[in-house]
Scaffold this motif. Structure first.
Motif, short mmCIF file in Angstrom:
data_model
loop_
_atom_site.label_atom_id
_atom_site.label_comp_id
_atom_site.label_asym_id
_atom_site.label_seq_id
_atom_site.Cartn_x
_atom_site.Cartn_y
_atom_site.Cartn_z
N ARG A 1 0.85 -1.19 0.00
CA ARG A 1 0.00 0.00 0.00
C ARG A 1 0.88 1.24 0.00
N GLY A 2 0.32 2.34 -0.46
CA GLY A 2 1.10 3.55 -0.59
C GLY A 2 1.34 4.28 0.72
N HIS A 3 0.45 4.07 1.70
CA HIS A 3 0.56 4.78 2.97
C HIS A 3 0.34 3.80 4.12
N GLY A 4 0.98 4.07 5.26
CA GLY A 4 0.68 3.35 6.48
C GLY A 4 1.41 2.04 6.67
N THR B 1 6.17 1.56 2.80
CA THR B 1 6.49 2.57 1.79
C THR B 1 6.76 3.93 2.45
N GLY B 2 7.94 4.48 2.20
CA GLY B 2 8.29 5.79 2.72
C GLY B 2 8.56 5.84 4.20
N PHE B 3 8.68 4.68 4.86
CA PHE B 3 8.87 4.66 6.31
C PHE B 3 10.25 5.17 6.72
N ALA C 1 10.91 9.13 -0.98
CA ALA C 1 9.54 9.49 -0.66
C ALA C 1 8.91 10.22 -1.83
N PHE D 1 4.95 10.89 -4.29
CA PHE D 1 3.74 10.29 -4.84
C PHE D 1 4.05 9.17 -5.82
N VAL E 1 4.29 6.08 -3.90
CA VAL E 1 2.95 5.65 -3.49
C VAL E 1 2.28 4.86 -4.61
N GLN F 1 1.25 0.87 -4.68
CA GLN F 1 -0.13 0.47 -4.93
C GLN F 1 -0.22 -0.49 -6.11
N THR G 1 -3.62 -4.44 6.36
CA THR G 1 -3.04 -3.81 5.18
C THR G 1 -3.90 -4.03 3.94
#
Length: 407
Positions: free
Chosen positions: A122-125, A128-130, A137, A139, A142, A146, A172
């Motif tokens: 998933r793109g958030h949560g 990814t980007g952690f 980081a 879009f 993201v 996805q 997730t």
């Protein structure tokens, strides 16, 4: 029942379930990649998959789906031959992570299909980007994350049911797919892992470690940022300076299981080690590489403290095994870990990126073992109640397979 397991690295997550079903008298078979050299008492058939190169500029966001669905086609064609020979399973249980299950319902529409749905990108949560240090980081990332989930969605949508090992990993998945899932942990053998006062672990140097010694462990399949190797190693100089008797045992290979390899080449083990090498007493830091499971159990039994870090990603068996063995687990305060460990109750939690916090917490845990006895006892009790292989997880898995067959 006629039960078919599908996993490119069989037995994988089916290590205990497949033999248990065979022991119960079912006709159990497995399909795996021909490159998998693991042996098993299960009748195992091997398909040959020759991955085709994918041009990134042409495939773009579809590259991952192309790679996974190509393997799915290979497996489906292999299974068509089995069908032509008269083999029709009642239940198929396959890991969805490599696309192998994508077209099995087209081969055996009458079979029930259960997929092991380990994680949904998933793109958030999630991952990814952690970690801004090693992840780009933005879009674009993201959308890439996805898109990686497309084949996982197809696999679960076409299955009769899915299994995932933790509630966070279930979360997730999008709500429509989450309804397909049952949360059943793979299981750890709490009897085998119960504290063993007679255990010993012999290091390559000849030093013998025993329960009660000041031993700090870090265990992963590979040493890499996804599992917090960089944070752990950066915390070590202060720990070793404060605890002159401590011995640190680091288990893991030099490959990359998740994420990217170092940009400048080499291994993550050496890249991070070179950062802190001149501040470490390397005579007390022991890199073992990977090791057989029997030897790993011996190590877990002598650990006073076990450090476990992970991005918001799949939870490792090793953390639950350490809890079951009675080590004090100091874990990263990330969702998969916090689902199992409550800080101060059955372990300690530290912010993933807080290097100083890791140093202080690990030092305290090593220095005051008796002060953490209640946490270790609570950890063992929780592992047995929620994650024990024989009394909890295997029975739940067997019941699910039986229910699927009968539905």
């Amino acid at each position: 029942m006629k039960l078919l397991f599908v996993h490119q690295n069989f037995p994988g997550q089916f290590l205990y379930l497949a033999p248990e079903m065979q022991r119960r008298g079912h006709d159990v078979r497995a399909i795996t990649d021909a490159t998998n050299d693991k042996t098993s008492d299960i009748r195992t058939l091997r398909y040959t998959h020759r991955p085709q190169p994918v041009e990134p500029k042409i495939a773009r966001l579809g590259r991952n789906f192309t790679v996974m669905s190509d393997r799915g086609v290979t497996v489906a064609r292999f299974c068509q031959k089995l069908r032509a020979e008269g083999y029709v399973p009642d239940v198929i249980y396959g890991h969805s992570g490599w696309g192998e299950t994508l077209f099995l319902k087209e081969v055996w529409p009458e079979a029930k299909l259960l997929v092991y749905a380990e994680f949904y990108y998933r793109g958030h949560g999630a991952d990814t980007g952690f970690d801004a240090e090693f992840q780009v980081a933005g879009f674009d990332q993201v959308m890439i994350a996805q898109s990686r989930a497309a084949y996982l969605a197809q696999a679960l949508a076409h299955a009769d049911r899915g299994v995932t090992p933790t509630h966070w990993q279930a979360s997730t998945h999008p709500p429509a797919l989450r309804r397909q899932l049952e949360v059943i942990f793979d299981g750890v053998d709490c009897d085998r892992l119960a504290p063993n006062p007679a255990a010993q672990f012999i290091l390559p140097t000849g030093l013998v470690l025993r329960p009660g010694d000041e031993v700090l462990t870090f265990i992963n399949r590979n040493l890499e940022p996804y599992r917090g190797y960089h944070i752990f190693l950066r915390a070590l100089p202060a720990v070793l300076a404060a605890r002159p008797e401590a011995q640190v045992v680091i288990v893991g290979g030099d490959e990359v299981s998740y994420g990217q390899a170092p940009n400048a080449g080499g291994t993550w083990k050496d890249v991070i080690l070179n950062e802190v090498r001149d501040r470490l007493d390397l005579a007390r830091v022991h890199f073992t590489g990977r090791m057989p499971y029997d030897r790993l159990v011996d190590l877990i039994h002598v650990a006073r403290v076990h450090a476990y870090l992970t991005y918001p990603f799949v939870l490792s068996w090793s953390m639950v095994e350490a809890l079951a063995a009675g080590a004090l687990v100091v874990g990263s305060n990330t969702p998969p870990v916090a689902e199992v460990i409550t800080d101060g109750v059955n372990g300690r939690l530290v912010d993933f990126f807080d290097v100083a916090g890791w140093s202080a917490t690990l030092t305290d845990a090593l220095a005051r073992p008796a002060a953490h006895d209640a946490m270790r006892k609570a950890a063992r009790e929780l592992a047995r109640a929620r994650h024990d292989l024989r009394s909890v997880c295997l029975p739940d898995q067997v019941r699910l397979l039986t229910r699927l067959q009968q539905s």
